[in-house]
Design an enzyme around this catalytic site. Structure first.
Site, PDB file in Angstrom:
ATOM      1  N   GLU A  56       0.822  -1.212   0.000  1.00 36.09           N
ATOM      2  CA  GLU A  56       0.000   0.000   0.000  1.00 36.09           C
ATOM      3  C   GLU A  56       0.856   1.262   0.000  1.00 36.09           C
ATOM      4  O   GLU A  56       0.519   2.237  -0.646  1.00 36.09           O
ATOM      5  CB  GLU A  56      -0.973   0.007   1.193  1.00 36.09           C
ATOM      6  CG  GLU A  56      -2.110  -0.993   1.063  1.00 36.09           C
ATOM      7  CD  GLU A  56      -3.019  -0.719  -0.147  1.00 36.09           C
ATOM      8  OE1 GLU A  56      -3.068   0.421  -0.630  1.00 36.09           O
ATOM      9  OE2 GLU A  56      -3.659  -1.674  -0.619  1.00 36.09           O
ATOM     10  N   TYR A 139      -6.060   6.845   4.113  1.00 40.50           N
ATOM     11  CA  TYR A 139      -6.274   5.805   3.099  1.00 40.50           C
ATOM     12  C   TYR A 139      -5.542   4.512   3.476  1.00 40.50           C
ATOM     13  O   TYR A 139      -6.120   3.422   3.482  1.00 40.50           O
ATOM     14  CB  TYR A 139      -5.825   6.297   1.706  1.00 40.50           C
ATOM     15  CG  TYR A 139      -5.759   5.132   0.753  1.00 40.50           C
ATOM     16  CD1 TYR A 139      -6.922   4.649   0.167  1.00 40.50           C
ATOM     17  CD2 TYR A 139      -4.558   4.455   0.526  1.00 40.50           C
ATOM     18  CE1 TYR A 139      -6.886   3.526  -0.641  1.00 40.50           C
ATOM     19  CE2 TYR A 139      -4.516   3.341  -0.271  1.00 40.50           C
ATOM     20  CZ  TYR A 139      -5.678   2.877  -0.864  1.00 40.50           C
ATOM     21  OH  TYR A 139      -5.644   1.758  -1.635  1.00 40.50           O
ATOM     22  N   ASP A 157      -9.868   5.157  -2.883  1.00 43.40           N
ATOM     23  CA  ASP A 157      -8.793   5.698  -3.729  1.00 43.40           C
ATOM     24  C   ASP A 157      -9.441   6.309  -4.975  1.00 43.40           C
ATOM     25  O   ASP A 157     -10.670   6.421  -5.061  1.00 43.40           O
ATOM     26  CB  ASP A 157      -7.757   4.606  -4.074  1.00 43.40           C
ATOM     27  CG  ASP A 157      -8.335   3.539  -4.995  1.00 43.40           C
ATOM     28  OD1 ASP A 157      -9.565   3.554  -5.262  1.00 43.40           O
ATOM     29  OD2 ASP A 157      -7.556   2.701  -5.479  1.00 43.40           O
TER      30      ASP A 157
END
Ligand code: SF4
Length: 365
Positions: A56, A139, A157
């Site tokens: 990520e 996020y 996203d």
């Protein structure tokens, strides 16, 4: 005239949407080296939080295709968070070179060290605790909590924003519509298979509800999609008009010796390309400033490097010079071929190196 409708009016309830999407994901999930696919997950395999976190962080601002090779190299070299925490900063920066946004690599190391030294090598499972770690924003905290621990966090996203804007026909520009899009995404997030669902929406956006020419015919949500029924797909999402990026200018000095050593400096930790190796030269600005780091017979290869960063375009003139062995530079150090590789350089510096080394080869012959 646009018809006022929503998913309920058309007949798809929130839980139906998540069920439809999960069934689609069971068949169409993208394969990624860091992902535990739906079948393995149903069979009881759980993802390694370290691998989820690493992927990520790498995926922020970067595409899956660019990240794949970097991820595999990182995992092969540092298979656990403990291995990464013990790594030398310069080795990690060198492996990261070319991936861009170098503050991510510095925070990656900080985070690995906190997790290893203060949390016994175990990533926390809650959104809040993840958010407290270096380099983890909302996020990434949601993505790790959902994907690694199956918590029903909402992961939003660019792909998810696009899907929500189209499915609910949100007409405002994305910057204004963000809270509404997040709320739509939150409402649809199921409590069951939350990790798979988070990845499924992103896959839907990346492979079906694509920015250009989406494949609505293959979309599991088509029956309830307002943009589809109102013929608004090509218009959504609406984007804010882009501001024009300024251009900065600079001069980079690439000095080399007959033993193949090149003069490089390590940039300050903070700021653009922080902590990375680079070619000496004055700061970039509205005009290129000549500031050679060492006395040499500098040649102009007459090819400039053009590179675009997030906030500006760069035009970098180059000067290439051969210097004798034994001359000590005041800035940086001469690194021999065993001390640095082309791949240790960030992309902009690599472009300069390619031009300079080919110039040096041609003119030394
Ligand atoms: S029907 Fe088309 S526009 Fe609507 S969500 Fe699916 S792919 Fe996107």
């Amino acid at each position: 005239m646009p018809v006022k409708s929503n998913s309920r009016a058309i007949g798809l309830r929130d839980n139906q949407l998540s069920r439809l999407l999960l069934s689609w994901y069971d068949v169409h999930a993208r394969e990624m080296p860091w992902r535990v696919g739906p079948q393995l997950r149903l069979a009881g395999l759980t993802p390694d939080p370290y691998q989820v976190w690493l992927s990520e962080i790498m995926l922020q601002q970067t595409t899956v295709a660019s990240v794949r090779a970097y991820y595999l190299r990182f995992i092969a070299r540092w298979p656990t968070v403990g291995d990464l925490a013990d790594a030398e900063d310069r080795d990690v920066m060198a492996e990261w070179a070319g991936l861009g946004y170098y503050a991510r690599a510095r925070n990656l190391l900080k985070c690995a060290r906190v997790v290893q030294r203060e949390m016994a090598g175990v990533f926390p499972d809650s959104y809040r605790a993840l958010l407290d770690l270096p380099g983890i924003g909302p996020y990434t905290a949601a993505a790790v909590a959902a994907i690694a621990y199956d918590h029903p966090e909402t992961v939003v996203d660019g792909n998810v924003e696009r899907v929500m804007a189209r499915y609910f026909a949100v007409l405002d520009t994305i910057d204004i519509a963000k809270p509404v899009l997040v709320e739509h995404a939150r409402r649809l997030t199921p409590t069951h298979r939350a990790g798979d669902y988070a990845q499924a929406v992103m896959d839907l956006g990346a492979t079906v509800c694509t920015p250009k020419s989406p494949s609505c015919g293959a979309c599991p949500w088509r029956a309830g999609c307002r943009a589809y029924t109102q013929d608004l797909v090509a218009e959504l999402p609406r984007r804010k008009t882009k501001t024009v990026k300024p251009t900065r200018y600079g001069v980079a000095y690439l000095a080399y010796r007959s033993d193949g050593a090149w003069l490089l400096e390590r940039r300050a930790d903070k700021g653009l390309l922080g902590g990375m190796l680079g070619w000496p030269g004055a700061a970039w600005g509205d005009e290129a400033v000549e500031q050679p780091p060492i006395a040499a017979d500098w040649a102009d290869p007459e090819v400039e490097v053009k590179h675009t960063f997030t906030h500006f375009h760069l035009r970098l003139a180059l000067r290439v010079g051969k210097v004798s062995q034994g001359i000590e530079p005041e800035i940086g150090a001469f690194l021999t071929p065993n001390q640095f590789q082309r791949t240790d350089l960030p992309t902009v510096m690599r472009k300069a190196y390619d031009i300079a080394s080919s110039h040096a080869k041609t003119h030394d012959m």
